[in-house]
Design an enzyme around this catalytic site. Structure first.
Site, short mmCIF file in Angstrom:
data_model
loop_
_atom_site.label_atom_id
_atom_site.label_comp_id
_atom_site.label_asym_id
_atom_site.label_seq_id
_atom_site.Cartn_x
_atom_site.Cartn_y
_atom_site.Cartn_z
N SER A 97 25.65 41.73 72.06
CA SER A 97 26.06 40.87 73.19
C SER A 97 25.39 41.42 74.44
O SER A 97 25.81 42.45 74.98
CB SER A 97 27.59 40.89 73.35
OG SER A 97 28.20 40.33 72.22
N LYS A 173 28.06 33.40 74.19
CA LYS A 173 28.93 34.55 73.95
C LYS A 173 29.59 35.02 75.23
O LYS A 173 30.75 35.42 75.23
CB LYS A 173 28.12 35.70 73.33
CG LYS A 173 28.93 36.97 73.06
CD LYS A 173 30.08 36.75 72.08
CE LYS A 173 30.96 37.98 71.92
NZ LYS A 173 30.31 39.07 71.18
N LYS A 242 31.95 45.31 80.00
CA LYS A 242 30.51 45.02 80.03
C LYS A 242 30.25 43.51 79.98
O LYS A 242 29.41 42.99 80.70
CB LYS A 242 29.84 45.73 78.86
CG LYS A 242 28.35 45.50 78.71
CD LYS A 242 28.02 44.43 77.67
CE LYS A 242 28.41 44.85 76.27
NZ LYS A 242 28.04 43.83 75.26
#
Length: 290
Positions: A97, A173, A242
């Site tokens: 990701s 995502k 993140k």
């Protein structure tokens, strides 16, 4: 596709169960990880451990990566060993990701240097989904290449959706993680409030099951919160932090303000600084324990 040799880089929480499923499906698999000891479990089930990234790429037709962050992907893919062993007929499938815009830059750079094709294919479903092969994958890249990968990916995922060109999988995502991260934070608040209000909080997941407040994360992580099952590591708080960083960066370019996710990012970063970074998100309920 069974004659395709697969290389898998990244033996983390997701990488290990994914490689084990590929081995059980009968694929010839070479693996590599920066910390070699993490390769032991897949190796005992038949994976070949490469001595270097160059060896893995050389041995493989399809290279899969599942790494921590954008910089990690860049460091691996553009290492001398990776580039030296690449070829136009090889395909990189990146399950990490990472930043959508930098993914586009990486794909163009890899193609110019080696002719190799990049497919960004982040996923959702956590360790449980990786173990059971029920992940959902969001793929960006050439549609025909994605379709050619489906016989392999179906061993890992219940659904693979082609979202568009390179980077579109990563953008999808980020959207997914905005929902998941905000959901986890409100779970901790709700379940702590229920407990402080004298409700048997262990009944909350069952009571809300099937209603509008229900979700897979609520039934999994929420149940672990109220049962105080904190030790098993299914994912990391720092991973959600993140991904929320990526969400705010993407919004600055395309939308502007995303106040809810921005607040979630600030809270998640605060909790990382308070010692939760490497813990499972189920631990976030502890914030309200005093």
């Amino acid at each position: 596709m069974k004659n395709k040799k697969i290389g898998f880089i990244g033996m983390g929480l997701m990488g290990i169960p994914m490689t084990k499923r590929l081995l059980k499906a009968g694929y010839e698999l070479t693996i590599w990880n920066r910390s070699p000891e993490k390769c032991t479990e897949p190796q005992t089930e038949g994976a070949t451990v490469a001595s270097s990234i160059a060896e893995l790429v050389h041995r493989s037709d399809i290279i899969m990566s599942c790494l921590t962050d954008t910089n990690g992907v860049e460091a691996v893919v553009f290492s001398e060993g990776f580039i030296k062993s690449s070829a136009p007929e090889k395909v990189l499938v990146d399950f990490s990701s990472i930043d959508p815009e930098r993914t586009k830059v990486f794909a163009d750079k890899l193609a110019s240097l080696t002719g190799m094709t990049w497919v960004d294919c982040p996923m959702s479903g956590g360790v449980a989904g990786a173990e059971s092969g029920t992940l959902v994958m969001m793929a960006g890249g050439d549609a025909q290449v994605v379709d050619s990968l489906r016989p392999i990916l179906k061993n890992l995922a219940q659904r693979i959706t082609h979202m568009g060109g390179v980077g579109s999988g990563q953008a999808t995502k980020v959207c997914n993680q905005m929902i998941v991260s905000c959901n986890v934070l409100i779970m901790a608040e709700v379940l702590a409030l229920a407990e402080k209000s004298g409700i048997d909080s262990q009944k909350i997941p069952a009571a809300l099951a099937g209603g509008f407040a229900d979700s897979i994360p609520f039934q999994l992580t929420g149940q672990r919160m109220v049962n105080k099952e904190f030790d098993e590591l299914k994912w990391h708080v720092k991973t959600l932090a993140k991904d929320l960083d990526l969400a705010t960066e993407m919004a600055q370019v395309n939308l502007g303000n995303i106040p809810i996710s921005s607040l979630a990012k600030n809270l998640m970063r605060k909790y990382c600084d308070e010692g939760y970074a490497d813990l499972d998100p189920a631990n976030l309920i502890k914030i309200y324990s005093n």
